[in-house]
Design an enzyme around this catalytic site. Structure first.
Site, PDB file in Angstrom:
ATOM      1  N   CYS A 190       0.866  -1.177   0.000  1.00  0.00           N
ATOM      2  CA  CYS A 190       0.000   0.000   0.000  1.00  0.00           C
ATOM      3  C   CYS A 190       0.905   1.231   0.000  1.00  0.00           C
ATOM      4  O   CYS A 190       1.729   1.393   0.910  1.00  0.00           O
ATOM      5  CB  CYS A 190      -0.854  -0.033   1.267  1.00  0.00           C
ATOM      6  SG  CYS A 190      -1.881   1.418   1.539  1.00  0.00           S
ATOM      7  N   CYS A 212      -1.243   3.639  -6.480  1.00  0.00           N
ATOM      8  CA  CYS A 212      -2.064   3.019  -5.431  1.00  0.00           C
ATOM      9  C   CYS A 212      -2.298   1.596  -5.899  1.00  0.00           C
ATOM     10  O   CYS A 212      -2.646   1.370  -7.077  1.00  0.00           O
ATOM     11  CB  CYS A 212      -3.384   3.776  -5.295  1.00  0.00           C
ATOM     12  SG  CYS A 212      -4.633   2.883  -4.325  1.00  0.00           S
TER      13      CYS A 212
HETATM   14  N1  DGL Z   1      -4.030   0.576  -1.754  1.00  0.00           N
HETATM   15  C1  DGL Z   1      -3.685   1.810  -1.247  1.00  0.00           C
HETATM   16  C2  DGL Z   1      -2.436   2.435  -1.812  1.00  0.00           C
HETATM   17  O1  DGL Z   1      -1.633   1.766  -2.422  1.00  0.00           O
HETATM   18  C3  DGL Z   1      -4.567   2.728  -0.531  1.00  0.00           C
HETATM   19  C4  DGL Z   1      -5.991   2.898  -0.857  1.00  0.00           C
HETATM   20  C5  DGL Z   1      -6.698   3.585   0.296  1.00  0.00           C
HETATM   21  O2  DGL Z   1      -6.877   2.933   1.316  1.00  0.00           O
HETATM   22  O3  DGL Z   1      -7.042   4.762   0.151  1.00  0.00           O
HETATM   23  O4  DGL Z   1      -2.215   3.593  -1.643  1.00  0.00           O
END
Ligand code: DGL
Length: 252
Positions: free
Chosen positions: A73, A181
């Site tokens: 993430c 993301c």
């Molecule tokens: N999957 C996430 C990232 O790579 C975050 C998405 C979220 O929770 O806003 O930033």
């Protein structure tokens, strides 16, 4: 250590896109995945909250005796990787928007960096912009990850949402777009449709290679057997686990 599993977490389902790469790259390894779907999204929360949630995610994995933690993430990496590295004795592998490869590819157009608002406002991203961002344009996409959480990766509603997000940038000519993301990787086809001719970059492969490098340096790569995957979600909803399984089965 060799035979301990690797822990992976994300605010939700997005990190499954990273797990897909890591499983292909390290087929002998066992992975434990934790998605904090109950508290997603992280990207619209203030930093101290993201840090607290990421620490709870890491604790869940540590209880399962993992030999390394991958923060799959970008948002949680920016807010929590340094703190987790400071207090844990196992390796913590984080992610960052793939701006470097995109800048090497760039010809004479610009680079769109699609990410959460939290990723784009943090210091880590500012440093990345100082190094590779001369032609980069941050494109915050609040709400985009929700489509993946709902299992929607195509369709008219998503297409219209992307048009709305990209509308303020209509006058730019982009050579490349960075999917900053991990959720957005599942929306590649829809994003490509909204940005025709633009080359898309994500950090998943780089993260997987980094994990391999770090484990190999320590002599911690699992050497035999076939790896397995255990999926967990804070939402405790069987439909979420089924969605994770469905997305994990798609091609990287
Ligand atoms: N999957 C996430 C990232 O790579 C975050 C998405 C979220 O929770 O806003 O930033």
């Amino acid at each position: 250590m060799k035979n301990c599993p690797i822990g992976v977490f994300d605010s939700g389902i997005g990190g499954i896109s990273v797990l897909r790469n890591m499983r292909a790259d390290l087929p002998r390894e066992d992975f434990i995945y934790f998605g904090d779907d109950k508290n997603a999204p992280y990207g619209t929360r203030p930093e101290p909250e993201i840090l607290r949630l990421a620490e709870t995610d890491a604790d869940f994995l540590l209880k399962k005796n993992v030999k390394a933690i991958v923060i799959a993430c970008n948002t949680a990496t920016s807010a929590a990787a340094a703190a987790l590295r400071g207090k844990l004795s196992i390796p913590v592998i984080g992610m960052e928007p793939a701006l470097k490869p995109a800048s090497l590819f760039r010809k004479d157009g610009m680079i769109a960096v699609l990410a959460t608002s939290a990723t784009l406002r943090q210091e880590k991203f500012r440093h990345l912009m100082e190094r590779y961002g001369e032609y980069a344009v941050p494109v915050p996409c609040p709400g985009l990850m929700d489509y993946v959480e709902r299992g929607v990766t195509e369709g008219a509603e998503l297409d219209a949402f992307l048009q709305k997000v990209l509308a303020p940038f209509r006058d730019y000519r982009f050579d490349a777009a960075v999917l900053g993301c991990t959720h957005y990787v599942f929306l590649k086809d829809a994003i490509q449709k909204a940005m025709p001719g633009v080359r898309l970059f994500d950090g998943n492969e780089g993260t997987s290679h980094q994990l391999r490098r770090v484990l190999s340096e320590r002599g911690w790569l699992k050497e035999e057997g076939e790896g397995g995957i255990q999926l967990f979600s804070s939402a405790e909803n069987p439909a979420v686990i089924r969605l994770m399984e469905r997305l994990l089965a798609t091609k990287p």
